[in-house]
Design an enzyme around this catalytic site. Structure first.
Site, PDB file in Angstrom:
ATOM      1  N   ASP A  10       3.151   7.581  -7.182  1.00 13.01           N
ATOM      2  CA  ASP A  10       5.152   7.722  -5.936  1.00 13.01           C
ATOM      3  C   ASP A  10       6.444   7.934  -6.833  1.00 13.01           C
ATOM      4  OD1 ASP A  10       3.469   6.875  -3.632  1.00 13.01           O
ATOM      5  OD2 ASP A  10       3.322   4.942  -5.281  1.00 13.01           O
TER       6      ASP A  10
ATOM      7  N   HIS B 223       0.601  -1.596   0.154  1.00 11.32           N
ATOM      8  CA  HIS B 223      -0.296   0.109   0.309  1.00 11.32           C
ATOM      9  C   HIS B 223       0.998   1.643  -0.062  1.00 11.32           C
ATOM     10  CE1 HIS B 223      -3.240   2.673  -0.040  1.00 11.32           C
ATOM     11  NE2 HIS B 223      -3.459   2.777   1.877  1.00 11.32           N
TER      12      HIS B 223
ATOM     13  N   HIS C 122      -0.190   0.828 -11.558  1.00 11.02           N
ATOM     14  CA  HIS C 122      -2.140   1.289 -10.674  1.00 11.02           C
ATOM     15  C   HIS C 122      -2.936   0.272 -10.500  1.00 11.02           C
ATOM     16  CE1 HIS C 122      -4.285   3.676  -7.751  1.00 11.02           C
ATOM     17  NE2 HIS C 122      -2.921   3.709  -6.992  1.00 11.02           N
TER      18      HIS C 122
END
Length: 383
Positions: free
Chosen positions: A320, A225, A265
């Site tokens: 990210d 996560h 993702h």
């Protein structure tokens, strides 16, 4: 009642929410109807918190009062700070330290034992205190690791600016403060992800907000996560240490079966809209500092992987891929990235708990039993 097994609850509709919507096919994220790009560029993190918690963007008067109330709650009890120092001295991981300190904060909350008929208002007051104090806890933890005393919060600084000040001891410049504020907004909520669902499940039992946020932190600490931005940054460090061209390094890594973090993702099939914004802010930070290394590396890697056809396969840069470089440019240690994610996302966890409890039903799914049908107990001496 359907007996179809949905591993990981994938595709299962479990709640309705007005808070955020993720359209992974077109790469769009919306908070209460507002596009994330508009909010990141046109509203502060405090305004976004107000939007999530109260349903509308604040007026100037409402924002001033809200921000002042939030700033007034930033101080943390000395006992909590002493525990944070102890954890830092023991070498505890930042996420684990944050989880412990957040749970401990409830002992000093004036509403901890309140039997209030207005559960929503109690949750909002407690949520405000948690959201205000988490940056103080995190900054104190990092300074303790460096052998330095914690800095008292500065009520004259914004939420983003105050955290950077408490962390580094220096008030941030305008570009750094704006960039970090944007990063907080981009991470504030993201549909019913694992940590948000964890907080909501806890909230469905009518447990308090501290329990829900502590549970959310625990869920976010898992490697599937949170933490991908740390993985990206560690890869960039590795590339830099190798002195190789970043594209050549990535080619070699892929040939050796390594996965490049920051791509792909569970929801997005195109480039994450949050990644686009952080890429722009990384450019601003790079131009401001005169150091474009991380911008050059990440841009080159993205262009190469795009040319290799990853986007055609629905594997695109996520938030990210650029957030790690942004945080590094702001002087934030790499293992603090996920705790900062939690610092921002706590506002979303709280909003989901409050929303769900307004029309609460205990979340209680089923599991299909696959064990033996009948078993006989053998006396212990005969086993």
């Amino acid at each position: 009642m359907s007996d179809e097994l949905k591993r990981g609850l994938e595709g299962v509709l479990v709640a309705e929410s007005e808070l955020s919507h993720v359209d992974g096919e077109v790469g769009r994220l919306v908070y209460r109807g507002y596009d994330i790009e508009d909010l990141a560029r046109g509203a502060s993190y405090e305004e976004v918190l107000y939007l999530l918690w109260h349903g509308s963007l604040p007026t100037r008067e409402e924002l001033d009062a809200f921000a002042a109330n939030l700033a007034a709650e930033r101080a943390v009890d000395d006992d909590v700070l002493e525990t944070v120092r102890t954890l830092a001295d023991a070498g505890e991981r930042p996420m684990a330290a944050l989880r412990t300190a957040t749970s401990m904060l409830s002992a000093y909350d004036p509403d901890a034992d309140t039997d209030d008929d207005d559960v929503t208002e109690t949750a909002r007051r407690q949520g405000r205190r948690i959201t205000a104090k988490v940056p103080t806890v995190l900054a104190a933890f990092e300074r303790a690791r460096q052998g330095e005393a914690p800095l008292a919060p500065n009520p004259d600084l914004s939420y983003a600016g105050n955290f950077l000040y408490m962390l580094t001891g220096t008030e941030p410049d305008a570009v750094s403060e704006e960039t970090f504020d944007m990063a907080l907004t981009l991470h504030a909520d993201h549909g019913l992800n694992a940590s948000t669902f964890t907080a909501m499940v806890i909230g469905s039992t009518l447990a308090d907000v501290y329990s829900g946020v502590t549970g959310g932190i625990g869920a976010l600490s898992g490697s599937l996560h949170g933490g991908a931005n740390q993985d990206v940054m560690e890869v960039l460090y590795e590339i830099d240490d190798s002195a190789k061209d970043p594209v050549a390094w990535v080619k070699d890594a892929r040939e050796n079966g390594r996965r490049i973090p920051g791509f792909g993702h569970r929801v997005y099939k195109v480039k994450d809209p949050r990644a686009k914004i952080l890429q722009e802010k990384l450019r601003d930070l790079s131009e401001s500092s005169g150091d474009t290394k991380w911008l050059d590396y990440t841009t080159a890697i993205e262009e190469y992987l795009t040319d290799e056809g990853l986007l055609d396969k629905g594997i695109a840069p996520n938030v990210d891929f650029y957030s790690g470089s942004v945080y590094d440019s702001l002087g934030i240690p790499v293992d603090m990235y996920t705790p900062i994610f939690a610092m921002s996302r706590a506002g979303g966890w709280i909003a989901h708990m409050v929303e769900y409890q307004a029309d609460n039903r205990l979340i209680r799914p089923r599991a299909r039993y696959t064990g033996p049908e009948s078993a006989e107990i053998v006396p212990i001496d005969e086993r």
